[in-house]
Design a protein around this motif. Structure first.
Motif, PDB file in Angstrom:
ATOM      1  N   ALA A   1      -5.534  45.951  52.268  1.00  0.00           N
ATOM      2  CA  ALA A   1      -5.694  44.690  51.296  1.00  0.00           C
ATOM      3  C   ALA A   1      -7.052  43.968  51.280  1.00  0.00           C
ATOM      4  CB  ALA A   1      -4.470  43.602  51.807  1.00  0.00           C
ATOM      5  N   GLU A   2      -7.799  43.839  52.831  1.00  0.00           N
ATOM      6  CA  GLU A   2      -9.014  43.300  52.808  1.00  0.00           C
ATOM      7  C   GLU A   2     -10.086  44.247  51.952  1.00  0.00           C
ATOM      8  OE1 GLU A   2      -6.927  42.798  56.828  1.00  0.00           O
ATOM      9  OE2 GLU A   2      -6.773  44.173  55.205  1.00  0.00           O
ATOM     10  N   ALA A   3      -9.900  45.721  52.044  1.00  0.00           N
ATOM     11  CA  ALA A   3     -11.038  46.384  51.170  1.00  0.00           C
ATOM     12  C   ALA A   3     -10.688  45.981  49.708  1.00  0.00           C
ATOM     13  CB  ALA A   3     -10.768  47.910  51.655  1.00  0.00           C
ATOM     14  N   GLN A   4      -9.413  46.239  49.173  1.00  0.00           N
ATOM     15  CA  GLN A   4      -9.074  45.728  47.915  1.00  0.00           C
ATOM     16  C   GLN A   4      -9.742  44.555  47.492  1.00  0.00           C
ATOM     17  OE1 GLN A   4      -5.060  46.243  48.042  1.00  0.00           O
ATOM     18  NE2 GLN A   4      -4.888  48.467  48.636  1.00  0.00           N
ATOM     19  N   PHE A   5      -9.560  43.587  48.199  1.00  0.00           N
ATOM     20  CA  PHE A   5     -10.046  42.174  47.867  1.00  0.00           C
ATOM     21  C   PHE A   5     -11.733  42.330  47.969  1.00  0.00           C
ATOM     22  CE2 PHE A   5     -12.359  38.480  49.692  1.00  0.00           C
ATOM     23  CZ  PHE A   5     -12.101  37.602  48.568  1.00  0.00           C
ATOM     24  N   LEU A   6     -12.360  42.963  48.752  1.00  0.00           N
ATOM     25  CA  LEU A   6     -13.701  43.276  48.933  1.00  0.00           C
ATOM     26  C   LEU A   6     -14.210  43.817  47.866  1.00  0.00           C
ATOM     27  CD1 LEU A   6     -14.172  43.496  52.503  1.00  0.00           C
ATOM     28  CD2 LEU A   6     -15.043  41.511  51.329  1.00  0.00           C
ATOM     29  N   CYS A   7     -13.518  45.115  47.253  1.00  0.00           N
ATOM     30  CA  CYS A   7     -14.028  45.762  46.125  1.00  0.00           C
ATOM     31  C   CYS A   7     -14.027  44.772  45.060  1.00  0.00           C
ATOM     32  CB  CYS A   7     -12.896  46.836  45.866  1.00  0.00           C
ATOM     33  SG  CYS A   7     -12.999  48.278  46.988  1.00  0.00           S
ATOM     34  N   GLY A   8     -13.385  43.966  44.905  1.00  0.00           N
ATOM     35  CA  GLY A   8     -13.081  43.066  43.829  1.00  0.00           C
ATOM     36  C   GLY A   8     -14.196  42.008  43.964  1.00  0.00           C
ATOM     37  N   GLN A   9     -14.618  41.623  45.362  1.00  0.00           N
ATOM     38  CA  GLN A   9     -15.931  40.819  45.141  1.00  0.00           C
ATOM     39  C   GLN A   9     -17.171  41.701  44.712  1.00  0.00           C
ATOM     40  OE1 GLN A   9     -16.407  37.526  47.568  1.00  0.00           O
ATOM     41  NE2 GLN A   9     -14.914  37.478  46.119  1.00  0.00           N
TER      42      GLN A   9
ATOM     43  N   GLN B   1     -12.611  44.473  36.265  1.00  0.00           N
ATOM     44  CA  GLN B   1     -12.214  45.237  37.310  1.00  0.00           C
ATOM     45  C   GLN B   1     -12.031  44.505  38.510  1.00  0.00           C
ATOM     46  OE1 GLN B   1     -11.541  48.368  36.717  1.00  0.00           O
ATOM     47  NE2 GLN B   1     -12.066  48.065  34.649  1.00  0.00           N
ATOM     48  N   ALA B   2     -12.565  43.444  38.679  1.00  0.00           N
ATOM     49  CA  ALA B   2     -12.544  42.671  40.053  1.00  0.00           C
ATOM     50  C   ALA B   2     -11.222  42.140  39.988  1.00  0.00           C
ATOM     51  CB  ALA B   2     -13.769  41.466  39.782  1.00  0.00           C
ATOM     52  N   LEU B   3     -10.514  41.509  38.828  1.00  0.00           N
ATOM     53  CA  LEU B   3      -9.320  41.093  38.701  1.00  0.00           C
ATOM     54  C   LEU B   3      -7.988  42.117  38.927  1.00  0.00           C
ATOM     55  CD1 LEU B   3      -7.365  38.776  38.174  1.00  0.00           C
ATOM     56  CD2 LEU B   3      -7.389  39.337  35.570  1.00  0.00           C
ATOM     57  N   ALA B   4      -8.438  43.490  38.438  1.00  0.00           N
ATOM     58  CA  ALA B   4      -7.591  44.335  39.017  1.00  0.00           C
ATOM     59  C   ALA B   4      -7.437  44.593  40.223  1.00  0.00           C
ATOM     60  CB  ALA B   4      -7.941  45.565  38.026  1.00  0.00           C
ATOM     61  N   TRP B   5      -8.667  44.773  41.160  1.00  0.00           N
ATOM     62  CA  TRP B   5      -8.602  44.880  42.512  1.00  0.00           C
ATOM     63  C   TRP B   5      -8.007  43.700  43.145  1.00  0.00           C
ATOM     64  CZ3 TRP B   5      -8.779  49.203  44.717  1.00  0.00           C
ATOM     65  CH2 TRP B   5      -9.615  50.271  44.567  1.00  0.00           C
ATOM     66  N   TYR B   6      -8.315  42.451  42.758  1.00  0.00           N
ATOM     67  CA  TYR B   6      -7.752  41.340  43.717  1.00  0.00           C
ATOM     68  C   TYR B   6      -6.267  41.408  43.452  1.00  0.00           C
ATOM     69  CZ  TYR B   6     -12.413  38.983  43.385  1.00  0.00           C
ATOM     70  OH  TYR B   6     -13.782  38.767  43.642  1.00  0.00           O
ATOM     71  N   LYS B   7      -5.602  41.818  42.005  1.00  0.00           N
ATOM     72  CA  LYS B   7      -4.338  41.795  41.946  1.00  0.00           C
ATOM     73  C   LYS B   7      -3.667  42.861  42.847  1.00  0.00           C
ATOM     74  CE  LYS B   7      -4.091  42.098  37.180  1.00  0.00           C
ATOM     75  NZ  LYS B   7      -3.295  41.968  36.077  1.00  0.00           N
ATOM     76  N   ILE B   8      -4.219  43.870  43.185  1.00  0.00           N
ATOM     77  CA  ILE B   8      -3.583  44.763  43.971  1.00  0.00           C
ATOM     78  C   ILE B   8      -3.606  44.202  45.231  1.00  0.00           C
ATOM     79  CG2 ILE B   8      -4.017  47.180  45.122  1.00  0.00           C
ATOM     80  CD1 ILE B   8      -5.377  48.076  42.424  1.00  0.00           C
ATOM     81  N   SER B   9      -4.621  43.693  45.691  1.00  0.00           N
ATOM     82  CA  SER B   9      -4.674  43.014  47.045  1.00  0.00           C
ATOM     83  C   SER B   9      -3.588  41.918  46.862  1.00  0.00           C
ATOM     84  CB  SER B   9      -6.034  42.528  47.447  1.00  0.00           C
ATOM     85  OG  SER B   9      -6.121  41.906  48.782  1.00  0.00           O
ATOM     86  N   ALA B  10      -3.765  40.991  46.387  1.00  0.00           N
ATOM     87  CA  ALA B  10      -2.770  39.717  46.068  1.00  0.00           C
ATOM     88  C   ALA B  10      -1.258  40.208  46.095  1.00  0.00           C
ATOM     89  CB  ALA B  10      -3.204  39.165  44.734  1.00  0.00           C
ATOM     90  N   LYS B  11      -0.894  41.417  45.601  1.00  0.00           N
ATOM     91  CA  LYS B  11       0.578  42.016  45.531  1.00  0.00           C
ATOM     92  C   LYS B  11       0.720  42.198  47.211  1.00  0.00           C
ATOM     93  CE  LYS B  11       2.543  42.360  41.843  1.00  0.00           C
ATOM     94  NZ  LYS B  11       3.965  42.085  41.363  1.00  0.00           N
ATOM     95  N   GLN B  12      -0.131  42.639  48.245  1.00  0.00           N
ATOM     96  CA  GLN B  12       0.052  42.823  49.673  1.00  0.00           C
ATOM     97  C   GLN B  12      -0.149  41.583  50.246  1.00  0.00           C
ATOM     98  OE1 GLN B  12      -1.028  46.477  51.419  1.00  0.00           O
ATOM     99  NE2 GLN B  12      -2.564  46.559  49.877  1.00  0.00           N
ATOM    100  N   GLY B  13       0.015  40.360  49.489  1.00  0.00           N
ATOM    101  CA  GLY B  13       0.004  39.209  50.267  1.00  0.00           C
ATOM    102  C   GLY B  13      -1.367  38.668  50.699  1.00  0.00           C
ATOM    103  N   PHE B  14      -2.481  39.250  50.208  1.00  0.00           N
ATOM    104  CA  PHE B  14      -3.532  38.815  50.974  1.00  0.00           C
ATOM    105  C   PHE B  14      -4.187  37.321  50.309  1.00  0.00           C
ATOM    106  CE2 PHE B  14      -8.374  39.472  51.580  1.00  0.00           C
ATOM    107  CZ  PHE B  14      -8.319  39.569  53.009  1.00  0.00           C
ATOM    108  N   VAL B  15      -4.252  36.453  50.960  1.00  0.00           N
ATOM    109  CA  VAL B  15      -4.383  34.846  50.487  1.00  0.00           C
ATOM    110  C   VAL B  15      -5.798  34.872  49.599  1.00  0.00           C
ATOM    111  CG1 VAL B  15      -5.374  34.133  52.558  1.00  0.00           C
ATOM    112  CG2 VAL B  15      -4.090  32.583  51.014  1.00  0.00           C
ATOM    113  N   HIS B  16      -6.848  35.372  50.187  1.00  0.00           N
ATOM    114  CA  HIS B  16      -8.064  35.260  49.664  1.00  0.00           C
ATOM    115  C   HIS B  16      -7.949  35.642  48.130  1.00  0.00           C
ATOM    116  CE1 HIS B  16      -9.274  34.663  53.701  1.00  0.00           C
ATOM    117  NE2 HIS B  16     -10.606  34.419  53.304  1.00  0.00           N
ATOM    118  N   ALA B  17      -7.265  36.904  47.943  1.00  0.00           N
ATOM    119  CA  ALA B  17      -6.879  37.707  46.470  1.00  0.00           C
ATOM    120  C   ALA B  17      -6.211  36.778  45.855  1.00  0.00           C
ATOM    121  CB  ALA B  17      -6.511  39.136  47.229  1.00  0.00           C
ATOM    122  N   GLN B  18      -5.191  36.127  46.423  1.00  0.00           N
ATOM    123  CA  GLN B  18      -4.161  35.605  45.463  1.00  0.00           C
ATOM    124  C   GLN B  18      -5.032  34.185  44.908  1.00  0.00           C
ATOM    125  OE1 GLN B  18      -1.366  34.623  48.384  1.00  0.00           O
ATOM    126  NE2 GLN B  18      -0.209  36.410  47.873  1.00  0.00           N
TER     127      GLN B  18
END
Length: 232
Positions: free
Chosen positions: A114-122, A136-153
């Protein structure tokens, strides 16, 4: 490892650094903070608004020079391998070797980090090793956010609120802010309080506004305390 991100990534926005005004908007919760009751996802209730896409099913182009697409489901990979790729990406970022960093983050992200997914979004949002692409950033953020990663949410909430990479959708923005708020993100708690207070995304709800603002205030938000003193 999350605590080390900011040291290596100057572009990383960590919660707790952003909110300063009533209509603008995350860090450790107080253990005795009164959290609002759990609610169903408003986007899953069959209302008139369109249903959001399942972020895990979104197609995400691979970084330049890599023809593979992001898998619909994370591959079975040893956690140590994911951590190694994540560390490699962080080290590359420290040296400003962003193409190498993105490749490493992508490997870890495809493996379910989830951390790496968020960082891809960044990387996509900030145009590091790739062109700026908020979609594409939003797409990565949502994948990470679905795992509960607060920064991505928090990032999902911000992009939906701003209409960056997608149409502006305050209802979805509020949903993602609330997911982060329930995990103790102070900026998200303040954001939820102000959005409910102002009637953004849905009908004004003073009860929910006060509860989120009180929670944010307990967790140290001076802005939340100010709003409570002035408006409640």
């Amino acid at each position: 490892m999350l605590k080390d991100f900011a040291k290596y990534l100057p572009f990383l926005q960590t919660p707790g650094k952003r909110t300063k005004s009533l209509d603008e908007s995350a860090q450790a919760p107080a253990l005795d903070a009164p959290l609002p009751e759990q609610e169903e996802d408003p986007l899953e209730k069959g209302d008139a608004s369109p249903q959001p896409e399942d972020p895990v099913q979104e197609e995400i182009p691979a970084p330049s020079g890599d023809q593979e697409e992001a898998p619909s489901q994370p591959e079975e990979t040893q956690p140590s391998s994911r951590e190694d790729d994540l560390k490699q990406g962080l080290a590359a970022c420290k040296d400003k070797l962003y193409p190498e960093a993105l490749k490493a983050f992508r490997r870890a992200a495809d493996a379910g980090s989830a951390e790496a997914q968020f960082l891809c979004g960044q990387m996509y949002q900030r145009g590091l090793a790739v062109e700026v692409d908020c979609k594409q950033a939003l797409a990565w953020y949502k994948i990470s956010a679905k795992q509960g990663f607060v920064h991505a949410q928090m990032a999902c909430g911000a992009l939906y609120e701003e209409g960056c990479g997608t149409e502006m959708d305050l209802k979805r923005a509020l949903f993602w802010y609330e997911q982060a708020a329930k995990q103790g993100a102070v900026d998200a708690q303040l954001k939820c309080g102000t959005m409910y207070h102002c009637g953004r995304a849905e009908t004004r709800n003073p009860k929910k506004a006060r509860r989120w603002l009180e929670t944010a205030a307990v967790n140290g938000s001076e802005e939340a305390r100010r709003i409570l003193d002035e408006r409640f």
